[in-house]
Design a protein around this motif. Structure first.
Motif, PDB file in Angstrom:
ATOM      1  N   ARG A  71      89.374 -34.937  37.863  1.00 23.12           N
ATOM      2  CA  ARG A  71      90.383 -33.892  38.033  1.00 23.12           C
ATOM      3  C   ARG A  71      89.877 -32.566  37.462  1.00 23.12           C
ATOM      4  N   GLU A  72      89.343 -32.598  36.262  1.00 25.18           N
ATOM      5  CA  GLU A  72      88.856 -31.371  35.635  1.00 25.18           C
ATOM      6  C   GLU A  72      87.581 -30.867  36.313  1.00 25.18           C
ATOM      7  N   LEU A  73      86.716 -31.782  36.724  1.00 27.01           N
ATOM      8  CA  LEU A  73      85.495 -31.341  37.403  1.00 27.01           C
ATOM      9  C   LEU A  73      85.823 -30.661  38.731  1.00 27.01           C
ATOM     10  N   GLY A  74      86.773 -31.210  39.452  1.00 29.36           N
ATOM     11  CA  GLY A  74      87.185 -30.567  40.699  1.00 29.36           C
ATOM     12  C   GLY A  74      87.768 -29.193  40.452  1.00 29.36           C
ATOM     13  N   ARG A  75      88.522 -29.059  39.363  1.00 37.72           N
ATOM     14  CA  ARG A  75      89.096 -27.754  39.030  1.00 37.72           C
ATOM     15  C   ARG A  75      88.007 -26.741  38.721  1.00 37.72           C
ATOM     16  N   HIS A  76      86.973 -27.159  37.993  1.00 38.82           N
ATOM     17  CA  HIS A  76      85.905 -26.220  37.664  1.00 38.82           C
ATOM     18  C   HIS A  76      84.985 -25.945  38.855  1.00 38.82           C
ATOM     19  N   ASP A  77      84.859 -26.903  39.764  1.00 41.22           N
ATOM     20  CA  ASP A  77      84.164 -26.598  41.018  1.00 41.22           C
ATOM     21  C   ASP A  77      84.884 -25.471  41.758  1.00 41.22           C
ATOM     22  N   GLN A  78      86.218 -25.532  41.763  1.00 41.74           N
ATOM     23  CA  GLN A  78      86.991 -24.501  42.452  1.00 41.74           C
ATOM     24  C   GLN A  78      86.879 -23.170  41.724  1.00 41.74           C
ATOM     25  N   ILE A  79      86.892 -23.189  40.399  1.00 45.05           N
ATOM     26  CA  ILE A  79      86.725 -21.954  39.633  1.00 45.05           C
ATOM     27  C   ILE A  79      85.395 -21.307  39.960  1.00 45.05           C
ATOM     28  N   ALA A  80      84.331 -22.126  40.006  1.00 42.14           N
ATOM     29  CA  ALA A  80      83.008 -21.592  40.335  1.00 42.14           C
ATOM     30  C   ALA A  80      82.978 -21.049  41.755  1.00 42.14           C
ATOM     31  N   ALA A  81      83.610 -21.768  42.692  1.00 45.22           N
ATOM     32  CA  ALA A  81      83.643 -21.300  44.080  1.00 45.22           C
ATOM     33  C   ALA A  81      84.358 -19.968  44.186  1.00 45.22           C
ATOM     34  N   ASP A  82      85.502 -19.840  43.524  1.00 48.71           N
ATOM     35  CA  ASP A  82      86.252 -18.581  43.561  1.00 48.71           C
ATOM     36  C   ASP A  82      85.451 -17.454  42.917  1.00 48.71           C
ATOM     37  N   LEU A  83      84.742 -17.791  41.837  1.00 45.68           N
ATOM     38  CA  LEU A  83      83.943 -16.782  41.132  1.00 45.68           C
ATOM     39  C   LEU A  83      82.866 -16.212  42.047  1.00 45.68           C
ATOM     40  N   VAL A  84      82.125 -17.103  42.720  1.00 45.92           N
ATOM     41  CA  VAL A  84      81.058 -16.650  43.604  1.00 45.92           C
ATOM     42  C   VAL A  84      81.635 -15.922  44.814  1.00 45.92           C
ATOM     43  N   GLN A 125      80.995 -20.841  35.668  1.00 41.64           N
ATOM     44  CA  GLN A 125      79.587 -20.637  36.018  1.00 41.64           C
ATOM     45  C   GLN A 125      78.681 -21.508  35.159  1.00 41.64           C
ATOM     46  N   GLY A 126      78.999 -21.637  33.855  1.00 45.70           N
ATOM     47  CA  GLY A 126      78.199 -22.514  32.997  1.00 45.70           C
ATOM     48  C   GLY A 126      78.235 -23.952  33.471  1.00 45.70           C
ATOM     49  N   TYR A 127      79.422 -24.396  33.886  1.00 48.73           N
ATOM     50  CA  TYR A 127      79.553 -25.752  34.434  1.00 48.73           C
ATOM     51  C   TYR A 127      78.734 -25.911  35.707  1.00 48.73           C
ATOM     52  N   SER A 128      78.815 -24.929  36.609  1.00 50.28           N
ATOM     53  CA  SER A 128      78.135 -25.045  37.897  1.00 50.28           C
ATOM     54  C   SER A 128      76.618 -25.112  37.733  1.00 50.28           C
ATOM     55  N   ILE A 129      76.042 -24.242  36.914  1.00 49.67           N
ATOM     56  CA  ILE A 129      74.590 -24.268  36.733  1.00 49.67           C
ATOM     57  C   ILE A 129      74.170 -25.524  35.974  1.00 49.67           C
ATOM     58  N   SER A 130      75.001 -25.993  35.037  1.00 48.38           N
ATOM     59  CA  SER A 130      74.680 -27.229  34.325  1.00 48.38           C
ATOM     60  C   SER A 130      74.709 -28.419  35.276  1.00 48.38           C
ATOM     61  N   ARG A 131      75.721 -28.473  36.128  1.00 51.63           N
ATOM     62  CA  ARG A 131      75.795 -29.558  37.113  1.00 51.63           C
ATOM     63  C   ARG A 131      74.582 -29.529  38.036  1.00 51.63           C
TER      64      ARG A 131
END
Length: 273
Positions: free
Chosen positions: A151-164, A191-197
């Motif tokens: 649930r949280e990973l999906g939320r941060h994927d969306q945050i990263a998508a919106d950011l980009v 962004q930190g989550y996305s590059i770490s992933r």
């Protein structure tokens, strides 16, 4: 001799506002080998303590390829049960390249603490033990998010998508040297989550830790070349953006998550020396 340094890592809940100073009745205590938990109820204290030990074991194996030795002193955990999303903060003292003291606070609904903020905060303790000093903020927070539930990973994927999508991201050359939390915390976390992933998916967790360690020692361009075969951080930036576009084009790809939540379905590829 290294000077003694203080360091705190924060995990924000979805509402962006988490209070760690409001008074709370911590009526029950529970002691495990490595944690001393204080919580409003005995059941909450026991669940948090037992899960903290499980997180400590499985997350260490995933990142380091081995379990940590028992700590000389248990890490205090204060638990505040609320009706909201989970948040947390972990503070460290470092001396002579080792953790000299640490303490943790988690709050929110108990189910969200166990699934989200507790694994996140325990990951900070694994990184602190490995580095013996502060880890770069982007990596400490971004990689700790990988321990949370889908649930949280999906939320941060969306945050990263919106950011980009709104071009709010910053270059990796800038991200890698940020020492303090910026004003736009959720963008920074996303962004930190996305590059770490991205780095973990292409090279595994232990390589990620070696990359961060060597980036601090010899510079990020050299570490990028040594660990990922790319010429410099600018090339790494391009590779991450290409990966991110592909990820967004196929949202069916499930987020990577740590074995603490799947109890052993992922293992470290090689121990970190």
């Amino acid at each position: 001799m290294d000077a003694r340094r203080a360091w705190s890592s924060v995990r924000l809940g979805a509402a962006l506002v988490v209070s760690f100073v409001s008074p709370v009745c911590l009526a029950a205590s529970y002691r495990t080998t490595n944690f001393e938990v204080k919580a409003p109820t005995a059941e909450a204290a026991r669940k948090v303590g037992d899960h903290a030990e499980e997180c400590r074991r499985t997350i260490a194996v995933a990142w380091l390829g081995r379990e940590l030795d028992d700590w000389a002193r248990p890490c205090p955990i204060q638990v505040k049960i609320t009706g909201g999303e989970a948040g947390g903060v972990t503070s460290f003292g470092f001396d002579r390249g080792r953790v000299s003291d640490q303490s943790m606070t988690v709050e929110g609904r108990l189910d969200r603490i166990l699934a989200s903020s507790l694994p996140h905060e325990i990951t900070h303790t694994i990184f602190a033990a490995f580095f013996g000093g502060p880890m770069p903020r982007w990596a400490d927070e971004g990689a700790s998010l990988l321990s949370e539930d889908r649930r949280e990973l999906g939320r941060h994927d969306q945050i990263a998508a919106d950011l980009v999508a709104r071009r709010g991201e910053i270059s990796l050359a800038e991200l890698f040297v940020i020492d303090e939390y910026p004003k736009d915390l959720m963008a920074f976390y996303g962004q930190g989550y996305s590059i770490s992933r991205f780095l973990v998916e292409i090279g595994g967790r232990p390589r990620f830790l070696r990359f961060v360690r060597d980036g601090l020692r010899s510079g990020w361009d050299q570490a990028t070349l040594d660990h990922y075969g790319l010429a410099d951080v600018r090339e790494l930036d391009r590779a991450w953006r290409s990966w991110h576009r592909g990820l967004m084009a196929d949202r069916r790809t499930p987020p990577l998550h740590d074995p603490v939540l799947a109890y052993g379905d992922l293992q470290a590829d090689h121990p970190v020396n």
